[in-house]
Scaffold this motif. Structure first.
Motif, PDB file in Angstrom:
ATOM      1  N   ILE A   1       1.402   7.195  -6.421  1.00  0.00           N
ATOM      2  CA  ILE A   1       0.393   8.246  -6.592  1.00  0.00           C
ATOM      3  C   ILE A   1       0.978   9.614  -6.253  1.00  0.00           C
ATOM      4  N   ASP A   2       1.784   9.662  -5.188  1.00  0.00           N
ATOM      5  CA  ASP A   2       2.420  10.930  -4.806  1.00  0.00           C
ATOM      6  C   ASP A   2       3.292  11.472  -5.936  1.00  0.00           C
TER       7      ASP A   2
ATOM      8  N   THR B   1       0.831  -1.204   0.000  1.00  0.00           N
ATOM      9  CA  THR B   1       0.000   0.000   0.000  1.00  0.00           C
ATOM     10  C   THR B   1       0.864   1.251   0.000  1.00  0.00           C
ATOM     11  N   ASN B   2       1.935   1.201   0.790  1.00  0.00           N
ATOM     12  CA  ASN B   2       2.855   2.334   0.831  1.00  0.00           C
ATOM     13  C   ASN B   2       3.511   2.555  -0.526  1.00  0.00           C
TER      14      ASN B   2
ATOM     15  N   LYS C   1       1.033   4.198  -2.722  1.00  0.00           N
ATOM     16  CA  LYS C   1       0.882   5.593  -2.287  1.00  0.00           C
ATOM     17  C   LYS C   1       2.047   6.431  -2.821  1.00  0.00           C
ATOM     18  N   THR C   2       3.242   5.852  -2.792  1.00  0.00           N
ATOM     19  CA  THR C   2       4.411   6.557  -3.326  1.00  0.00           C
ATOM     20  C   THR C   2       4.239   6.822  -4.810  1.00  0.00           C
TER      21      THR C   2
END
Lengths: 187, 140
Positions: free
Chosen positions: B111-112, B104-105, B108-109
């Motif tokens: 997407i960031d 998930t992280n 998220k990275t």
């Protein structure tokens, strides 16, 4: 100002300088990955099933799967046995200078290009290069080039680490860059 | 390759025990870059050895490079931007990976960094690499 960075190339041995643990580990792992690749290639070319190979070597199929699945499981003993069992071959024993095996050398030169052109998705697809942007949102419009601060990419099939600055990037041999970016304006 | 992954492979030449693992991981990533033969595991539920594998949950389409070594080695997490284009985003020592957090992280990275541009979603393993690979199956 450029914000690009280079991945530090392998330090070659000099004088009486001790070689670091990391470098020795890298050379060992690199050899293992090369050997692993060789065995996988021969296995795929052979058309044999893993069950056949395992039977030839009187090996448990699970053990064979581990050998084929990860380079670090490959020893000289297993290499010679596998190559012979799969293809009736033995490993070549030529010693090459570091990097000689690679079609393109891992050397880095700065090349100035039009960043706006590079980051267009169509260019990315043609060149098979991925840019990872740092500290900047991803935008595909060329006029947003000012948003791009830093990027590093790797491309499969070429020994290459790239990083993108605001108006420059670092990559492999210059002739490859010219070839790959012939559609891009070089500043 | 993200800056944190670049920092890790850049530390591979140091004279430390961690550098030994970093160097092994760097060699594996270069193995991919050099277009050497590799094994890809598509089904996260199959416990079969591979160089690169899709991790759970499969719907995230996050993959990890699996560098073996002392205490399990290192895992580098990332996603594909297109066929053959793997973007390495995060990494962790294998024995410290939180499998509920890391995929998930990683996403998220992504997407960031890439905002609305999603990772490449292939329908099967053959959609991810164009050459010099084999699929790791439970039957070998």
């Amino acid at each position: 100002m450029t914000t690009s960075r280079q991945i530090t190339p392998l330090p070659m041995p000099t004088g009486d300088e001790p070689i670091s643990k990391g470098v020795l580990s890298y050379m060992s792992a690199r050899y293992q990955t090369n050997v692993h690749s060789l065995v996988l290639e021969e296995f795929e070319r052979s058309g044999m099933t893993s069950a056949q190979v395992a039977r030839r070597l009187r090996m448990d199929p699970g053990q064979l799967a581990r050998l084929l699945g990860n380079p670090s499981n490959m020893t000289l003993d297993t290499l010679s046995g596998l190559l012979f069992a799969i293809a009736g071959k033995e490993p070549d024993t030529n010693a090459l200078k570091y990097g000689e095996m690679d079609a393109r050398q891992n050397e880095f030169k700065e090349v100035h290009v039009s960043s706006a052109d590079i980051i267009q998705p169509v260019i990315m697809r043609e060149t098979k290069i991925v840019f990872l942007l740092v500290n900047a949102p991803f935008k595909t419009e060329p006029q947003e080039i000012g948003m791009y601060k830093r990027a590093i990419a790797i491309e499969r099939g070429a020994m290459q680490f790239l990083s993108l600055g605001t108006n420059s990037f670092w990559s492999g041999p210059t002739n490859m860059i010219k070839q790959r970016y012939e559609k891009v304006e070089v500043a | 390759m993200s800056i944190c992954v670049a920092d890790m492979v850049d530390a591979a030449w140091e004279d430390s025990d961690d550098a030994v693992l970093f160097a092994q991981c760097r060699a594996l990533l270069e193995d991919y870059v050099r277009n050497n033969w590799i094994r890809l595991r598509w089904d996260p539920d199959q416990d079969v050895p591979a160089n690169i594998a899709r991790v759970r949950p499969p719907g995230l389409y996050v993959f990890d490079f699996r560098s073996k070594g002392k205490d399990g080695g290192i895992r580098v997490f990332g996603a594909f931007a297109a066929k053959d284009w793997f973007v390495a985003l995060t990494w962790e020592f294998r024995n410290e990976v939180d499998w509920d957090f890391e995929p998930t992280n990683c996403l998220k990275t992504w997407i960031d960094l890439f905002n609305t541009a999603p990772p490449y979603l292939g329908s099967d393993a053959n959609d991810y690499l164009s050459s010099n690979y084999s699929i790791a199956h439970a039957d070998g």
